[in-house]
Motif scaffolding. Structure first.
Motif, short mmCIF file in Angstrom:
data_model
loop_
_atom_site.label_atom_id
_atom_site.label_comp_id
_atom_site.label_asym_id
_atom_site.label_seq_id
_atom_site.Cartn_x
_atom_site.Cartn_y
_atom_site.Cartn_z
N ARG A 437 22.85 12.15 2.21
CA ARG A 437 23.87 13.01 2.82
C ARG A 437 24.04 14.26 1.95
NH1 ARG A 437 27.10 8.99 5.52
NH2 ARG A 437 25.62 7.33 6.05
N VAL A 438 24.22 15.40 2.58
CA VAL A 438 24.44 16.65 1.85
C VAL A 438 25.57 17.41 2.53
CG1 VAL A 438 23.45 18.81 1.03
CG2 VAL A 438 22.01 16.77 1.17
N TYR A 439 26.74 17.42 1.91
CA TYR A 439 27.87 18.23 2.35
C TYR A 439 28.24 19.14 1.18
CZ TYR A 439 28.55 15.11 6.34
OH TYR A 439 28.39 14.41 7.50
N MET A 445 24.18 24.98 -0.80
CA MET A 445 23.20 24.55 0.20
C MET A 445 21.90 25.35 0.05
SD MET A 445 22.68 22.34 2.65
CE MET A 445 24.17 21.83 3.53
N ARG A 448 19.79 23.85 -2.48
CA ARG A 448 19.23 22.54 -2.14
C ARG A 448 17.88 22.65 -1.42
NH1 ARG A 448 22.86 18.16 -2.40
NH2 ARG A 448 24.62 18.77 -3.72
N VAL A 464 17.61 12.39 5.97
CA VAL A 464 18.80 13.17 5.64
C VAL A 464 19.67 13.15 6.89
CG1 VAL A 464 19.68 15.38 4.79
CG2 VAL A 464 17.41 14.58 4.09
N TYR A 467 23.97 16.46 7.09
CA TYR A 467 24.04 17.63 6.23
C TYR A 467 24.92 18.67 6.91
CZ TYR A 467 20.88 20.11 9.38
OH TYR A 467 20.33 20.70 10.49
N GLU A 485 22.05 26.47 5.97
CA GLU A 485 21.52 25.23 6.54
C GLU A 485 20.08 25.41 6.97
OE1 GLU A 485 24.23 24.00 9.58
OE2 GLU A 485 25.83 23.50 8.16
N PHE A 488 17.95 25.20 3.93
CA PHE A 488 17.85 23.80 3.52
C PHE A 488 16.83 23.05 4.37
CE2 PHE A 488 19.45 19.39 4.12
CZ PHE A 488 19.22 18.92 2.83
N ALA A 502 15.92 14.22 9.83
CA ALA A 502 17.10 14.97 9.38
C ALA A 502 17.97 15.29 10.58
CB ALA A 502 16.69 16.25 8.66
N CYS A 504 22.09 17.17 11.54
CA CYS A 504 23.35 17.76 11.16
C CYS A 504 24.49 16.83 11.55
CB CYS A 504 23.51 19.10 11.87
SG CYS A 504 25.04 19.98 11.55
#
Length: 615
Positions: A437-439, A445, A448, A464, A467, A485, A488, A502, A504
């Motif tokens: 997870r990427v927040y 971002m 990343r 992923v 995100y 984003e 990323f 991946a 969102c």
């Protein structure tokens, strides 16, 4: 449709602009500080030097958060249709239902007389007034109304299916109508009549209402001018023209379909867990006839869900979108509780039963339930995610191994996703994929993009699954958030040999409910999202900028990446620097990503069916 064509045209222009800008940068980046240079651009389109982006690289992740489903993607217009939201003790709160009339003419409450064992609560209306007595009912009658989710959007010429259960101790003359929010404008109406015997027992009634006008803030109301007692239960209003006839709002579903997602992860993260296990998503209680589903309180995000959007509907949506379903299962943990490994067996069996519901033949115990719902063919459920990042919890790893062993024994072809990071996975703690997870903020971002550059190239690969840019720079979808984003995602494409999928998150947000309680520590606005759905009174929608970059990225799924080399030679160096030519060869930048740094790999996305092996 005009708006959708404009969106598609804008996305195509954006894609073309990105390609032109990237090529212009590649050809001109070396002309710095006034130095003249010659340049050469070489594209190697040979398949032996190419890398195929995984077929399921980009998908979507749905969570029942901010009324994304109830009052959003799910087309049901009635909120609290079964009167269960107030709890099992009666009389109970009937919110958002409201009363037409005062206590001198009508008394409204709830009791436990429903014909549904799992939904015992019913609405009881005792009408005290009458048209023929001294206690005359007011003009238009008395009754109850439901405003839906911040008002119902009723459209002229559209047909709405009304379904309800009714019982009465007296003769009935009950008018069911769609009206404006104040009840003065009547859009469509139908009157139910019957003798004292007609509705002595619970009776299901279905009929259609065709609206004569548009009204974006409408309500459903039941009115009568006849004294007596009437019970109502399981009241539903659905537009007939739902997406593929399966109950989803057509406009929002078409937006999802246009993304061409390769997978759909559901039903959520914290929503699947619950703050407490009693409120976790229980798949078996969300299948079968809608009227028989008990519903549950979504305590992770603070509202009641009737569970019309259940396990079956998620699988059906994935099939309708041509996406692979990815089921997030409750692994015996909530945000505040955890089942020990010694007592986890029943939950393990429940998950295996759920896979049978999806994949089993029509004569298997749970496959037969699916078949009875109108889908005899199995759904292609190939991915199961164990939990919602509870690797830090005491019993997760022990419980995970129980789930892994049982699922693989029954369905060895199902891919199992671990909530632990890559470092914990081993032959004794196996996984087909691990969840990431990427927040973060926009600036972080961007950084990343190299997140997976140094990841070992051996299995397992990452998904992923969530995100998003969050925080003040995200707003309701900003350009900087979209660019961050997108950058990323380019990093994920470049590392698609170690990143399999991946998506969102979250997918939808209703503008009337932008609450977010992150791990119960911070209460703030849930900022970005792929789609802002059901805005204003539930009838408008708009696409913030992240939708468009996601549209472009999703189109790259299954494409082939080709090496993009750029060489240049500078003018001769001064004699005091050696007087020789300096020659540098720079690897490619990712064409979709813009400039970037030198000496990094660059790739061009192409359709492998159109590639000729040449340089």
């Amino acid at each position: 449709m005009g708006v959708q064509r404009q969106i598609a045209r804008a996305a195509s222009l954006l894609h073309a602009l990105a390609v032109v800008c990237a090529l212009c940068w590649a050809l001109s980046a070396r002309f710095v500080q006034g130095q003249s240079q010659t340049g050469q651009l070489t594209v190697d389109a040979s398949l032996q030097n190419a890398r195929k982006i995984p077929d399921k690289m980009f998908g979507i992740f749905f969570e029942e958060i901010n009324h994304a489903g109830a009052g959003g993607l799910w087309a049901e217009l009635v909120s609290n249709r079964g009167f269960e939201a107030g709890g099992p003790n009666t009389p109970s709160n009937i919110d958002p239902w409201l009363i037409i009339g005062d206590e001198s003419s009508i008394i409204v409450g709830t009791d436990r007389t429903s014909c549904f064992a799992h939904n015992p609560i019913a609405l009881r209306m005792e009408v005290l007034c009458d048209s023929k007595r001294t206690n005359a009912c007011p003009s238009g009658g008395v009754g109850v109304y439901n405003p839906g989710y911040w008002g119902m959007n009723i459209e002229k010429g559209k047909v709405y299916k009304v379904s309800m259960h009714i019982r009465s101790s007296d003769a009935v003359s009950l008018t069911v109508s769609l009206t404006s929010s104040d009840g003065r404008q009547k859009l469509a109406a139908h009157t139910i009549t019957g003798s004292k015997k007609s509705f002595a027992k619970w009776t299901k009634i279905e009929f259609s209402l065709k609206s004569r006008q548009n009204n974006t803030n409408s309500r459903l109301q039941f009115t009568t001018s006849k004294s007596g007692v009437i019970w109502l239960d399981q009241v539903s209003v659905m537009p007939l023209d739902t997406y593929m006839g399966h109950g989803f709002r057509k406009d929002l579903s078409l937006m999802l379909a246009n993304l061409k997602p390769q997978f759909l992860k559901f039903p959520g993260g914290n929503y699947a867990m619950g703050n407490h296990l009693r409120n976790a998503f229980r798949w078996s209680e969300t299948v079968g006839p809608w009227e028989e589903r008990p519903g549950h309180f979504n305590d992770a995000w603070g509202y009641w869900t009737d569970d019309g959007l259940g396990f079956f509907e998620f699988l059906q949506l994935a099939e309708d979108l041509g996406a692979s379903p990815v089921w997030v299962v409750n692994d015996g943990a909530s945000l505040n509780e955890e089942v020990s490994t010694a007592t986890i067996a029943s939950l393990v069996k429940d998950v295996v039963d759920g896979i049978e519901f999806a994949r089993g033949g029509p004569k298997t115990p749970w496959g037969s339930v699916r078949a009875a719902m109108g889908h005899p063919e199995p759904f292609k459920l190939d991915y199961v995610s164990i939990g919602n990042q509870e690797c830090w919890m005491l019993y997760y790893r022990g419980n995970y191994q129980k789930f892994y062993s049982a699922i693989k024994a029954a369905y060895p072809e199902v891919n199992i996703i671990s909530s632990c990071d890559r470092s914990t996975i081993s032959p004794s703690n196996p996984a087909d994929l691990y969840d990431v997870r990427v927040y973060t903020s926009s600036s972080n971002m961007f950084s990343r993009t190299s997140m997976f550059d140094n990841t070992p190239r051996s299995a397992p690969k990452a998904i992923v699954s969530e995100y998003a840019v969050t925080g003040n720079d995200a707003g309701k979808g900003t350009l900087v958030a979209a660019l961050a984003e997108a950058a990323f995602l380019i990093g994920l494409e470049r590392n698609s040999d170690v990143v399999e999928m991946a998506s969102c998150a979250p997918l939808f947000v209703n503008d009337n409910d932008r609450r977010r309680h992150r791990l119960q520590l911070v209460a703030a606005l849930w900022m970005p999202k792929l789609l802002d759905a059901t805005l204003l009174q539930g009838f408008e929608w708009r696409c913030p900028s992240p939708y468009h970059h996601s549209d472009l990225r999703l189109r790259s799924t299954g494409c082939v990446c080709h090496h993009f080399a750029e060489c240049y030679r500078q003018k001769p160096l001064p004699k005091n620097k050696g007087g020789k030519f300096r020659e540098q060869s720079c690897g490619s930048q990712h064409l979709c990503g813009g400039a970037g740094k030198r000496n990094q790999d660059v790739w061009i996305e192409t359709d492998s069916s159109n590639i000729q092996q040449s340089t």
